[in-house]
Design an enzyme around this catalytic site. Structure first.
Site, PDB file in Angstrom:
ATOM      1  N   GLU A 252      -5.786   1.551 -57.884  1.00 38.41           N
ATOM      2  CA  GLU A 252      -6.750   0.920 -56.981  1.00 38.41           C
ATOM      3  C   GLU A 252      -7.355   1.892 -55.959  1.00 38.41           C
ATOM      4  OE1 GLU A 252      -6.168  -3.614 -56.526  1.00 38.41           O
ATOM      5  OE2 GLU A 252      -4.308  -2.670 -55.823  1.00 38.41           O
TER       6      GLU A 252
ATOM      7  N   HIS B  20      -4.462  -0.782 -47.714  1.00 41.51           N
ATOM      8  CA  HIS B  20      -4.431  -1.929 -48.630  1.00 41.51           C
ATOM      9  C   HIS B  20      -2.996  -2.383 -48.753  1.00 41.51           C
ATOM     10  CE1 HIS B  20      -4.630  -4.630 -51.934  1.00 41.51           C
ATOM     11  NE2 HIS B  20      -3.996  -3.808 -52.763  1.00 41.51           N
TER      12      HIS B  20
ATOM     13  N   HIS C 207      -0.110  -5.996 -49.339  1.00 40.96           N
ATOM     14  CA  HIS C 207       0.175  -7.349 -49.829  1.00 40.96           C
ATOM     15  C   HIS C 207       1.062  -8.057 -48.804  1.00 40.96           C
ATOM     16  CE1 HIS C 207       0.197  -4.846 -53.789  1.00 40.96           C
ATOM     17  NE2 HIS C 207      -1.046  -5.131 -53.435  1.00 40.96           N
TER      18      HIS C 207
ATOM     19  N   HIS D  25      -3.955 -11.727 -53.724  1.00 43.46           N
ATOM     20  CA  HIS D  25      -3.631 -10.315 -53.903  1.00 43.46           C
ATOM     21  C   HIS D  25      -3.148  -9.677 -52.612  1.00 43.46           C
ATOM     22  CE1 HIS D  25      -5.202  -6.173 -55.585  1.00 43.46           C
ATOM     23  NE2 HIS D  25      -4.049  -6.050 -54.941  1.00 43.46           N
TER      24      HIS D  25
END
Length: 245
Positions: free
Chosen positions: A82, A101, A103, A173
């Site tokens: 990603e 990024h 979760h 996500h």
């Protein structure tokens, strides 16, 4: 022999900050075995530092790869799938110097429901007074993806959803948080998680009173300017935990 980061002239303190950011975010419960944090090589640069494909708690300076805005790296080691999240946000937002990024567990539920994530605590004024945007990958790539951002096109669509915001959610996500420094991006990622937990707790009791747009903007300017205070504490905790104290 361990391969070193791909730009020998890289500012060692900058590299050290990015390594520390990985470890801080794990310690703060924002990253675990997954997720990643990157840093633009320099203001205005079209390249950024991001670890090779590795659990963030294991990242060292030797693991950092220099990527361009197409997500390419000259290093032969395996990059993150990603990396396009970072590349396309840097392409769209030249003022952004760092991207997280994650979760993080309290945030993900707000990507799934109609109730928007909004700031309820003064430490999260950077969220702004309106709904935190949510990226819906099915609108771009159909309903049979793995929800991962594995191409420039998907990264660009996510960056468009983020727009000028500090944070965007990704349905089912996780989220992205950006900042003008790695310290600010880390602060925002941590307090996005804290705000989400606080908002969910408040919703269980009744209807929260959210920060107004004016309160959020004022809090962003006054409290956000002190994000380095949190960074200094968190970095010291990581240093001590690593036995460097």
């Amino acid at each position: 022999m361990t391969q070193q980061a791909t730009t020998p002239a890289a500012d060692l303190s900058t590299v050290a900050d990015l390594v520390a950011a990985n470890h801080i975010l794990v310690r703060q419960g924002v990253l675990d075995a997954f997720g990643h944090v990157s840093m633009r090589v320099a203001p205005g640069a079209d390249t950024f530092w991001l670890s090779r494909n590795l659990a963030p708690g294991s990242v060292t300076a030797a693991d950092l790869l220099e990527h361009d805005l197409d997500g390419r790296t000259q290093d032969p080691r395996k990059p993150y799938l990603e990396r396009f999240i970072h590349a396309e946000i840097y392409r769209r937002r030249p003022e952004v110097m760092a991207v997280v990024h994650s979760h993080s567990p309290a945030v993900v539920p707000f990507s799934l429901v109609a109730t928007p994530m909004r700031p309820v605590i003064h430490m999260a004024g950077f969220l702004g007074g309106a709904r935190t945007p949510v990226f819906e990958i099915a609108d771009v790539a159909g309903d049979d993806t793995d929800l991962l951002i594995t191409s420039s096109a998907l990264g660009a669509a996510l960056a468009e959803t983020l727009g000028e915001s500090a944070v965007a959610l990704m349905r089912g996500h996780g989220s992205v948080a950006v900042g003008s420094s790695v310290q600010e991006a880390v602060y925002r990622a941590v307090y996005t998680e804290i705000n989400a937990h606080t908002q969910a707790s408040a919703l269980a009791l009744g209807e929260p009173r959210y920060l107004t747009s004016g309160e959020a903007d004022t809090a962003r300017r006054t409290i956000g300017a002190q994000s380095v205070r949190a960074w200094d504490v968190w970095r010291e905790q990581v240093r001590v935990a690593a036995g460097q104290g």
